[in-house]
Motif scaffolding. Structure first.
Motif, PDB file in Angstrom:
ATOM      1  N   GLU A  63       3.955  -8.877  -4.362  1.00  0.00           N
ATOM      2  CA  GLU A  63       3.104  -7.720  -4.068  1.00  0.00           C
ATOM      3  C   GLU A  63       2.584  -7.090  -5.353  1.00  0.00           C
ATOM      4  OE1 GLU A  63       5.218  -6.358   0.144  1.00  0.00           O
ATOM      5  OE2 GLU A  63       5.966  -5.608  -1.779  1.00  0.00           O
ATOM      6  N   ILE A 102      -1.511   2.738   0.993  1.00  0.00           N
ATOM      7  CA  ILE A 102      -0.163   2.559   1.518  1.00  0.00           C
ATOM      8  C   ILE A 102       0.613   3.847   1.298  1.00  0.00           C
ATOM      9  CG2 ILE A 102      -0.094   0.067   1.148  1.00  0.00           C
ATOM     10  CD1 ILE A 102       1.597   0.602  -1.379  1.00  0.00           C
ATOM     11  N   LYS A 111       5.323   1.457   2.207  1.00  0.00           N
ATOM     12  CA  LYS A 111       4.422   0.298   2.205  1.00  0.00           C
ATOM     13  C   LYS A 111       3.677   0.107   3.523  1.00  0.00           C
ATOM     14  CE  LYS A 111       7.215  -2.998   0.647  1.00  0.00           C
ATOM     15  NZ  LYS A 111       7.682  -4.277   0.071  1.00  0.00           N
ATOM     16  N   ASN A 112       3.629   1.128   4.364  1.00  0.00           N
ATOM     17  CA  ASN A 112       2.781   1.071   5.548  1.00  0.00           C
ATOM     18  C   ASN A 112       1.319   1.141   5.097  1.00  0.00           C
ATOM     19  OD1 ASN A 112       4.945   1.166   7.526  1.00  0.00           O
ATOM     20  ND2 ASN A 112       5.214   3.287   6.897  1.00  0.00           N
ATOM     21  N   ASN A 144      -0.968  -1.132  10.987  1.00  0.00           N
ATOM     22  CA  ASN A 144       0.122  -1.925  11.571  1.00  0.00           C
ATOM     23  C   ASN A 144       0.140  -3.360  11.030  1.00  0.00           C
ATOM     24  OD1 ASN A 144       0.997   0.220  13.319  1.00  0.00           O
ATOM     25  ND2 ASN A 144      -0.780  -0.228  14.629  1.00  0.00           N
ATOM     26  N   MET A 145       0.141  -3.472   9.722  1.00  0.00           N
ATOM     27  CA  MET A 145       0.223  -4.784   9.085  1.00  0.00           C
ATOM     28  C   MET A 145       1.028  -4.668   7.801  1.00  0.00           C
ATOM     29  SD  MET A 145      -3.518  -5.372   7.248  1.00  0.00           S
ATOM     30  CE  MET A 145      -4.388  -5.537   8.801  1.00  0.00           C
ATOM     31  N   GLN A 146       1.527  -5.790   7.332  1.00  0.00           N
ATOM     32  CA  GLN A 146       2.228  -5.834   6.071  1.00  0.00           C
ATOM     33  C   GLN A 146       1.222  -5.843   4.913  1.00  0.00           C
ATOM     34  OE1 GLN A 146       5.674  -5.804   5.859  1.00  0.00           O
ATOM     35  NE2 GLN A 146       5.567  -5.466   8.064  1.00  0.00           N
ATOM     36  N   LEU A 147       1.682  -5.423   3.752  1.00  0.00           N
ATOM     37  CA  LEU A 147       0.812  -5.391   2.586  1.00  0.00           C
ATOM     38  C   LEU A 147       0.240  -6.773   2.280  1.00  0.00           C
ATOM     39  CD1 LEU A 147      -0.344  -3.603   0.364  1.00  0.00           C
ATOM     40  CD2 LEU A 147       1.721  -4.047  -0.989  1.00  0.00           C
ATOM     41  N   ASP A 188      -0.333  -9.139   4.402  1.00  0.00           N
ATOM     42  CA  ASP A 188      -1.335  -9.469   5.415  1.00  0.00           C
ATOM     43  C   ASP A 188      -2.669  -8.793   5.109  1.00  0.00           C
ATOM     44  OD1 ASP A 188       0.520 -10.981   6.834  1.00  0.00           O
ATOM     45  OD2 ASP A 188       1.238  -9.226   7.940  1.00  0.00           O
TER      46      ASP A 188
END
Length: 218
Positions: free
Chosen positions: A149, A182, A186-187, A202-205, A207
């Protein structure tokens, strides 16, 4: 640190801003005058106003492809200060500072009122100095990021944004002038300006960056 209430009052770069910065830089030693290439190459995409507790600070947004050319993750953040430019309207010299982050020009501050009548032939850099700035917002969130990341995030793109007293960290811009952030967990969110709204994606960093690199935005 960005205070959101004034964030979208202007987004377009004005010609006098680029002329002023170029005229100042060419008067400085070659180590700094070479920064004019960033301006000529079209690094800047727009501006953000009211973005800091630094008085009269104007931040730049970037054209990502040009940013890749100049971004230097290991460079310290600093500012070029003790610069003065003459304002005919105020009949006085105004303080001017240029800020740099990760090797790129990130913004500037200019004293005086909102409207200026600058004389670009009267720029005083005799006492200018380079002043290193303390820790960045990117460094503040390093502990919540894994190694991959950290590689995905561009330090120059990371800065703190407050909306309704909640802190977010800018990670990228949208084509329509909105941007992505974010939180400390990390949202991922999209922040829109018309209307002002914080939208959870509603996704990961990882993604988020995968979608962005594939040309898709949520």
């Amino acid at each position: 640190m960005i205070f959101f209430e004034k964030l979208f009052s202007r987004s377009k770069i004005e010609k006098w801003e680029l002329a002023l910065m170029s005229n100042v830089l060419i008067k400085l030693p070659e180590k700094y005058s070479c920064l004019t290439t960033q301006i000529r190459d079209g690094l800047f995409r727009g501006v953000l106003l009211g973005v800091s507790d630094i008085p009269n600070y104007v931040a730049f947004t970037f054209n990502s492809e040009v940013l890749k050319k100049y971004d230097k993750v290991d460079d310290v953040d600093y500012k070029l200060t003790n610069i003065k430019v003459y304002d005919n309207k105020m009949s006085n010299f105004l303080p001017y500072e240029i800020y740099l982050s990760s090797g790129t020009i990130s913004g500037y501050s200019l004293g005086g009122g909102k409207k200026h009548d600058l004389d670009l032939s009267k720029i005083d850099v005799v006492e200018f100095k380079m002043e290193i700035l303390n820790g960045s917002d990117y460094e503040r969130i390093l502990t919540i990021l894994n190694t991959y990341e950290q590689h995905l995030l561009n330090p120059s793109n990371v800065y703190s944004v407050f909306v309704d007293n909640n802190e977010y960290f800018h990670i990228g811009d949208s084509e329509d002038g909105d941007f992505f952030c974010i939180d400390i967990n990390k949202n991922v969110y999209k922040i829109t300006h018309d209307p002002l709204e914080v939208i959870a994606l509603n996704m990961q960093l990882i993604d988020f960056f995968t979608n962005k690199n594939n040309g898709h935005e949520s």
